[in-house]
Design an enzyme around this catalytic site. Structure first.
Site, mmCIF file in Angstrom:
data_model
loop_
_atom_site.group_PDB
_atom_site.id
_atom_site.type_symbol
_atom_site.label_atom_id
_atom_site.label_comp_id
_atom_site.label_asym_id
_atom_site.label_seq_id
_atom_site.Cartn_x
_atom_site.Cartn_y
_atom_site.Cartn_z
ATOM 1 N N ARG A 278 -14.538 12.347 7.546
ATOM 2 C CA ARG A 278 -13.237 12.980 7.852
ATOM 3 C C ARG A 278 -12.849 14.077 6.957
ATOM 4 O O ARG A 278 -12.549 15.100 6.948
ATOM 5 C CB ARG A 278 -12.402 12.200 7.907
ATOM 6 N N SER B 296 -7.569 3.837 9.346
ATOM 7 C CA SER B 296 -8.283 3.561 7.949
ATOM 8 C C SER B 296 -7.554 2.609 7.161
ATOM 9 O O SER B 296 -8.246 1.893 6.384
ATOM 10 C CB SER B 296 -8.527 4.899 7.443
ATOM 11 N N LYS C 45 -8.637 -1.684 5.980
ATOM 12 C CA LYS C 45 -8.728 -2.069 4.696
ATOM 13 C C LYS C 45 -7.769 -3.326 4.376
ATOM 14 O O LYS C 45 -8.158 -4.219 3.721
ATOM 15 C CB LYS C 45 -8.661 -1.008 3.795
ATOM 16 N N ASP D 254 -14.963 2.194 7.726
ATOM 17 C CA ASP D 254 -14.212 3.135 7.419
ATOM 18 C C ASP D 254 -14.670 3.959 6.075
ATOM 19 O O ASP D 254 -14.447 5.103 5.973
ATOM 20 C CB ASP D 254 -12.854 2.584 6.801
ATOM 21 N N HIS E 131 0.728 -1.335 0.008
ATOM 22 C CA HIS E 131 -0.098 -0.008 0.019
ATOM 23 C C HIS E 131 0.843 1.234 0.039
ATOM 24 O O HIS E 131 1.776 1.295 0.753
ATOM 25 C CB HIS E 131 -0.952 -0.064 1.289
HETATM 26 N N1 URA Z 1 -5.911 6.618 3.047
HETATM 27 C C1 URA Z 1 -6.861 6.025 3.486
HETATM 28 O O1 URA Z 1 -7.414 4.863 3.013
HETATM 29 N N2 URA Z 1 -7.120 6.482 4.803
HETATM 30 C C2 URA Z 1 -6.922 7.764 5.032
HETATM 31 O O2 URA Z 1 -7.279 8.213 6.237
HETATM 32 C C3 URA Z 1 -5.789 8.630 4.394
HETATM 33 C C4 URA Z 1 -5.426 7.838 3.297
#
Ligand code: URA
Length: 429
Positions: A172, A187, A191, A165, A86
């Site tokens: 957010r 967050s 995932k 999320d 990621h």
């Molecule tokens: N990417 C995400 O998936 N979540 C965040 O809070 C910031 C970047």
């Protein structure tokens, strides 16, 4: 149903710098998804977390509660180890595109659930959607089939993956609570852990074009995410990498696909190759595959073969011509000398204004829009030679893009030493 807690008590606890109990965290996430905790109440709690932070134990529990809000994918029936990466996102960051086929060509399975771009950093799905016919949406069964037969898959995350999320991230975004290490780390990791890969390499960017421009904050984010992953049983590592200058020479959806295919064909810019191979080595190490040099897959064409199969498996035509923008405009060097500055954020904003990115989730993106860089900091440039070529489908966009690029570049006298961040700044285990 009688609720276990009153949400105002949970908000007050965090507002007054207290520590939320595991039960409070589990309840508040679940109640938010059920609609019992209202958006304005979760906004207040997110702001209290933003201002007062969370302990490590709170962050781990918060992440776990978000994972449990949805399904957790399971690839244990595959005949290969699974590993993913990621990136926290940057300008010209197309590394996923060559990386997934390289790692798959070495024998690991890479289930990569990606997102679309928002703001100045591009999204992997937007890039791939510039390939005629390619589709991002796969069922879990289709994803499993592509993983088993091809070894790598890049597709959109379904609605069942960490739904807490999805709701909280949208909230957010409109309540100025994005830039919080506990909230970003939970967050991203909710995932990635729900996605079910056995290993995970995080590419945490720092520099002007990154979310975390301060290297100390980037390290803190990386350490937090590695701890969450490890605590959840996912072998996790992070690299902190430079995003002061765009990666590669292309910024924009189809332009970045073109550059990725060049890398997979054995060419392409040195920084893209280096980062792809460095991340591939980390991923393969986590997957227990240590007898293959991933760089060989770029030389011998096996990574390109996986790319072609991966694109075809999702309806795309890997041989089709990519879309080209209707209009172009060159920015020329004002003097002869050494390029000393090429600001990643400004290039990202300009590409976004040309149509490569979107302002709202539902906006379309232009496949051909973007910017080609003709020089990187440290390169010598001649007066009147092209520095950048801007591409757009809508000529009226040039003005805004050129305004964003004001002061994005600087040229010093010949012989000027240019100091740049190293591509890989630090490794966090
Ligand atoms: N990417 C995400 O998936 N979540 C965040 O809070 C910031 C970047």
């Amino acid at each position: 149903m009688v609720e276990r807690f009153a949400v105002v008590d949970v908000i007050r606890e965090k507002r007054d710098r207290g520590v939320l109990s595991p039960e409070q965290i589990d309840w508040v996430i679940d109640a938010y998804v059920r609609g019992v905790v209202a958006e304005e109440q979760m906004s207040a709690l997110a702001m209290a977390i933003f201002l007062n932070g969370m302990t490590d134990a709170e962050i781990v529990r918060w992440t776990d509660a978000m994972i449990r809000s949805g399904e957790r994918m399971d690839f244990s029936a595959l005949d290969r180890p699974t590993v993913d990466k990621h990136s926290t996102g940057g300008v010209g960051d197309k590394i996923t595109l060559p990386l997934v086929p390289v790692v798959a060509a070495c024998g690991a399975a890479v289930p990569q659930l990606s997102g679309r771009g928002l703001g100045h950093t591009g999204g992997t799905l937007d890039k791939l959607e510039s390939i005629p016919g390619w589709r991002a949406g796969l069922t879990t069964e289709e994803m499993f089939h592509v993983l088993q037969t091809v070894g790598g898959v890049i597709c959109a995350a379904g609605p069942g993956l960490a739904p807490a999320d999805k709701k909280l991230y949208a909230l957010r975004d409109v309540t100025a609570t994005v830039e919080s290490i506990p909230l970003i780390a939970s967050s991203i990791m909710s995932k990635k852990i729900a996605e079910g890969a056995g290993g995970l390499v995080l590419d945490v960017k720092t520099g002007s074009g990154a979310f975390m421009s301060d290297p100390l904050q980037a390290r803190k984010l990386a350490e937090t995410m590695v701890r969450i992953g490890t605590d959840s049983g996912v072998r996790t590592r992070a690299l902190i990498t430079a995003m002061d200058v765009p990666l590669g020479l292309m910024v924009g959806n189809a332009l970045e696909v073109q550059e990725s295919v060049a890398v997979l064909s054995g060419g392409g810019p040195a920084d893209i190759i280096e980062l792809t191979i460095t991340l591939a080595r980390e991923m393969l190490d986590l997957a227990g595959i240590t007898d293959i040099d991933p760089a060989d897959t770029l030389r011998d064409g096996t990574a390109l073969d996986v790319w072609n199969q991966m694109i075809s498996a999702q309806g795309g035509d890997p041989k089709a011509a990519l879309p080209v923008a209707r209009c172009s405009h060159q920015v020329l060097a004002g003097s002869t000398g050494v390029l000393t500055e090429l600001n990643a954020l400004k290039v990202g904003v300009a590409a976004w204004r040309l149509g490569a990115g979107r302002a709202r989730k539902e906006d379309p993106v232009s496949a051909g829009a973007g910017i080609q860089l003709h020089a990187k900091p440290g390169d010598q440039v001649a007066a009147g030679a092209p520095l950048l070529t801007l591409y757009t489908d809508d000529e009226s966009r040039f003005e805004g893009a050129l305004a964003a690029l004001a002061d994005a570049t600087a040229i010093g006298p010949i012989g000027t030493e240019v100091t740049r961040l190293p591509l890989v700044i630090e490794k966090i285990n």
